[in-house]
Design a protein around this motif. Structure first.
Motif, PDB file in Angstrom:
ATOM      1  N   UNK A  70       0.157   9.165  -4.989  1.00  0.00           N
ATOM      2  CA  UNK A  70      -0.135  10.273  -4.079  1.00  0.00           C
ATOM      3  C   UNK A  70      -1.642  10.389  -3.812  1.00  0.00           C
ATOM      4  N   UNK A  71      -2.275   9.257  -3.518  1.00  0.00           N
ATOM      5  CA  UNK A  71      -3.714   9.232  -3.267  1.00  0.00           C
ATOM      6  C   UNK A  71      -4.026   9.757  -1.869  1.00  0.00           C
ATOM      7  N   UNK A  72      -5.291  10.122  -1.664  1.00  0.00           N
ATOM      8  CA  UNK A  72      -5.716  10.743  -0.402  1.00  0.00           C
ATOM      9  C   UNK A  72      -5.984   9.731   0.704  1.00  0.00           C
ATOM     10  N   UNK A  73      -6.471   8.535   0.324  1.00  0.00           N
ATOM     11  CA  UNK A  73      -6.891   7.558   1.333  1.00  0.00           C
ATOM     12  C   UNK A  73      -6.670   6.155   0.810  1.00  0.00           C
ATOM     13  N   UNK A  74      -6.589   5.216   1.745  1.00  0.00           N
ATOM     14  CA  UNK A  74      -6.569   3.793   1.418  1.00  0.00           C
ATOM     15  C   UNK A  74      -7.755   3.142   2.128  1.00  0.00           C
ATOM     16  N   UNK A  75      -8.574   2.427   1.363  1.00  0.00           N
ATOM     17  CA  UNK A  75      -9.732   1.715   1.906  1.00  0.00           C
ATOM     18  C   UNK A  75      -9.492   0.219   1.755  1.00  0.00           C
ATOM     19  N   UNK A  76      -9.865  -0.540   2.770  1.00  0.00           N
ATOM     20  CA  UNK A  76      -9.622  -1.979   2.782  1.00  0.00           C
ATOM     21  C   UNK A  76     -10.930  -2.751   2.777  1.00  0.00           C
ATOM     22  N   UNK A  77     -10.942  -3.870   2.056  1.00  0.00           N
ATOM     23  CA  UNK A  77     -12.114  -4.740   2.033  1.00  0.00           C
ATOM     24  C   UNK A  77     -11.715  -6.146   1.641  1.00  0.00           C
ATOM     25  N   UNK A  78     -12.714  -7.007   1.499  1.00  0.00           N
ATOM     26  CA  UNK A  78     -12.469  -8.405   1.171  1.00  0.00           C
ATOM     27  C   UNK A  78     -12.584  -9.273   2.410  1.00  0.00           C
ATOM     28  N   UNK A  83       0.831  -1.202   0.000  1.00  0.00           N
ATOM     29  CA  UNK A  83       0.000   0.000   0.000  1.00  0.00           C
ATOM     30  C   UNK A  83       0.866   1.253   0.000  1.00  0.00           C
ATOM     31  N   UNK A  84       1.978   1.211   0.739  1.00  0.00           N
ATOM     32  CA  UNK A  84       2.896   2.351   0.754  1.00  0.00           C
ATOM     33  C   UNK A  84       3.491   2.588  -0.634  1.00  0.00           C
ATOM     34  N   UNK A  85       3.775   1.516  -1.377  1.00  0.00           N
ATOM     35  CA  UNK A  85       4.243   1.661  -2.753  1.00  0.00           C
ATOM     36  C   UNK A  85       3.201   2.379  -3.603  1.00  0.00           C
ATOM     37  N   UNK A  86       1.945   2.000  -3.415  1.00  0.00           N
ATOM     38  CA  UNK A  86       0.862   2.605  -4.190  1.00  0.00           C
ATOM     39  C   UNK A  86       0.725   4.097  -3.860  1.00  0.00           C
ATOM     40  N   UNK A  87       0.788   4.417  -2.584  1.00  0.00           N
ATOM     41  CA  UNK A  87       0.689   5.823  -2.173  1.00  0.00           C
ATOM     42  C   UNK A  87       1.863   6.618  -2.736  1.00  0.00           C
ATOM     43  N   UNK A  88       3.051   6.030  -2.691  1.00  0.00           N
ATOM     44  CA  UNK A  88       4.243   6.705  -3.218  1.00  0.00           C
ATOM     45  C   UNK A  88       4.096   6.979  -4.706  1.00  0.00           C
ATOM     46  N   UNK A  89       3.474   6.043  -5.411  1.00  0.00           N
ATOM     47  CA  UNK A  89       3.354   6.152  -6.863  1.00  0.00           C
ATOM     48  C   UNK A  89       2.280   7.145  -7.283  1.00  0.00           C
ATOM     49  N   UNK A  94       0.226   1.469  10.080  1.00  0.00           N
ATOM     50  CA  UNK A  94       1.598   1.559  10.590  1.00  0.00           C
ATOM     51  C   UNK A  94       2.601   1.698   9.440  1.00  0.00           C
ATOM     52  N   UNK A  95       2.384   0.968   8.364  1.00  0.00           N
ATOM     53  CA  UNK A  95       3.290   1.062   7.221  1.00  0.00           C
ATOM     54  C   UNK A  95       3.234   2.451   6.587  1.00  0.00           C
ATOM     55  N   UNK A  96       2.040   3.026   6.498  1.00  0.00           N
ATOM     56  CA  UNK A  96       1.908   4.354   5.902  1.00  0.00           C
ATOM     57  C   UNK A  96       2.453   5.438   6.831  1.00  0.00           C
ATOM     58  N   UNK A  97       2.328   5.222   8.140  1.00  0.00           N
ATOM     59  CA  UNK A  97       2.920   6.166   9.095  1.00  0.00           C
ATOM     60  C   UNK A  97       4.445   6.139   8.987  1.00  0.00           C
ATOM     61  N   UNK A  98       5.018   4.953   8.818  1.00  0.00           N
ATOM     62  CA  UNK A  98       6.465   4.831   8.653  1.00  0.00           C
ATOM     63  C   UNK A  98       6.909   5.511   7.360  1.00  0.00           C
ATOM     64  N   UNK A  99       6.111   5.343   6.319  1.00  0.00           N
ATOM     65  CA  UNK A  99       6.428   6.003   5.056  1.00  0.00           C
ATOM     66  C   UNK A  99       6.484   7.520   5.241  1.00  0.00           C
ATOM     67  N   UNK A 100       5.501   8.089   5.949  1.00  0.00           N
ATOM     68  CA  UNK A 100       5.479   9.533   6.183  1.00  0.00           C
ATOM     69  C   UNK A 100       6.663   9.960   7.044  1.00  0.00           C
ATOM     70  N   UNK A 101       7.025   9.123   8.025  1.00  0.00           N
ATOM     71  CA  UNK A 101       8.147   9.463   8.904  1.00  0.00           C
ATOM     72  C   UNK A 101       9.462   9.495   8.124  1.00  0.00           C
ATOM     73  N   UNK A 102       9.642   8.521   7.234  1.00  0.00           N
ATOM     74  CA  UNK A 102      10.878   8.449   6.451  1.00  0.00           C
ATOM     75  C   UNK A 102      11.000   9.641   5.518  1.00  0.00           C
ATOM     76  N   UNK A 103       9.891  10.065   4.964  1.00  0.00           N
ATOM     77  CA  UNK A 103       9.926  11.255   4.112  1.00  0.00           C
ATOM     78  C   UNK A 103      10.456  12.450   4.909  1.00  0.00           C
ATOM     79  N   UNK A 104       9.904  12.623   6.109  1.00  0.00           N
ATOM     80  CA  UNK A 104      10.440  13.577   7.064  1.00  0.00           C
ATOM     81  C   UNK A 104      10.617  14.993   6.580  1.00  0.00           C
ATOM     82  N   UNK A 105       9.727  15.475   5.702  1.00  0.00           N
ATOM     83  CA  UNK A 105       9.874  16.840   5.213  1.00  0.00           C
ATOM     84  C   UNK A 105       9.066  17.852   6.028  1.00  0.00           C
ATOM     85  N   UNK A 106       8.400  17.364   7.074  1.00  0.00           N
ATOM     86  CA  UNK A 106       7.628  18.260   7.924  1.00  0.00           C
ATOM     87  C   UNK A 106       6.280  18.640   7.360  1.00  0.00           C
TER      88      UNK A 106
END
Length: 388
Positions: free
Chosen positions: A306-314, A298-304, A330-342
């Protein structure tokens, strides 16, 4: 169910009872969409003119046709600040219906939906997708016959059918469905239309769900990814309010991105696909690890995108919803932390509305969406004969 007229293509309406001669283009779809959004409270003709930019005369002609066709009705009068009270109009939800089908690898869900998008009836039955076309068509026909009488009335606009991909949405043909290569090249849309006697729209399960979820967007312009982890893994992408299928209708094969070069074999023929990794961990009783893998993808998808939200189902997600939402978040929070641009905050994650019925409900919207001018609707237009 009523059959199509001789000579009419099986995948389009015959122009009989299901046709909507009142809907003659974009402007009528705009008006009908606003009537649906207004709900039972209704909206006046002057308000419709202001919201659409149409002249009051044009709105009056359109609403007169909608009323004549039974799609709109008066909903009382509203006090005016000057002059006589305004008559308000509302959508008549039961004027038409759509049928939504979710053909999963091992289960069929069928829903009957009204114009407001409300599910009127639902049927669920076992389905052996590997048993071949005749058995699958028999199961579908049997479940639709068990729906209420409205499902067999001329008020049914058509059937939206959603199943695992890949498939060619435009041609209505299945491709090498993961795990079921024998379906490659089968014209499922036309086969269903011929068996059911109704127009059929075919799309991937994830696209159908995403289209249905997009109807709930308040501003109609959001971007999100719907990740469906059930018997397989795929994504439905809504970008700028419109469902994105790709130039060859193959977008969203999210489950077949390779995360581990020497990983376990996947049904698609590659190794280490996120689908194979997630399902393997889920089958081992390790949902937290499956959620962590899903979050990485999902973090790869957001990186590619730049979507607003991730919805889960199935169904796999719904069996342990908290675990999967937490793991992906947690994975998306880590992605935002690594970016670290404030300036970058984590993209929010949530369960998709609709639960186990999200795909079937969305499949019904494959039929309904064009009536309301929805972006990303299957064919994006309404003609004098209805959905095309």
């Amino acid at each position: 169910m009523a059959s199509v007229l001789p000579g009419a293509p099986a995948s389009v309406p015959s122009g009989g009872g299901a046709g909507l001669p009142a809907l003659r283009g974009h402007n009528a779809a705009l008006v009908l969409g606003l009537l649906r959004s207004a709900g039972p409270a209704g909206v006046s003709r002057l308000e419709l003119a202001a919201l659409t930019g149409l002249t009051p005369q044009a709105v009056s002609k359109i609403t007169a046709r909608l009323r004549a066709d039974g799609l709109a009705a008066e909903a009382g009068r509203r006090a005016s600040t000057g002059g006589k009270p305004r008559t308000v109009l509302c959508l008549v939800p039961e004027a038409r219906y759509a049928i939504g089908l979710h053909l999963d690898r091992d289960e069929l869900t069928a829903v009957l939906t009204d114009l407001a998008g409300r599910t009127v009836a639902e049927r669920t039955a076992p389905l052996d997708f590997g048993a071949g076309a005749p058995a699958v068509l028999d199961t579908v026909a049997g479940q639709l016959a068990a729906l209420p009488a409205e499902a067999r009335s001329p008020r049914v606009l058509g059937v939206g059918a959603a199943c695992p991909g890949p498939l060619d949405h435009t041609a209505g043909v299945l491709r090498r469905v993961t795990g079921f290569p024998a379906w490659d090249g089968f014209p499922l849309r036309d086969a269903l239309a011929g068996r059911l006697g109704l127009p059929v729209v075919l799309d991937k399960d994830t696209n159908a769900a995403a289209l249905g979820l997009a109807q709930r967007e308040p501003d109609g312009r959001g971007s999100f990814g719907y990740l469906h982890l059930g018997t397989g893994l795929g994504a439905g992408l809504v970008l700028g309010g419109a469902l994105y299928r790709g130039a060859r209708t193959g977008a969203g094969e999210f489950g077949h991105q390779v995360l581990q070069l020497d990983g376990p074999p996947c049904g698609c023929g590659k190794r280490g696909c996120v689908e194979a990794l997630c399902l393997d961990r889920a089958a081992r009783g390790e949902p937290a690890e499956a959620a962590r893998i899903l979050g990485t993808a999902a973090a790869n998808l957001v990186e590619l995108l730049d979507i607003d939200r991730v919805l889960l189902g199935g169904r796999t997600v719904l069996a342990r919803p908290g675990t999967y939402v937490r793991g992906v978040a947690e994975a998306l929070a880590e992605q935002a932390r690594v970016r670290g641009d404030g300036r970058t905050s984590a993209v929010p994650v949530a369960l998709a509305e609709g639960g186990a019925r999200a795909v079937a409900d969305g499949a019904a919207h494959l039929v309904l969406a064009p009536l309301f001018g929805a972006p990303g609707a299957p064919f994006g237009a309404v003609t004098a004969t209805g959905v095309r």
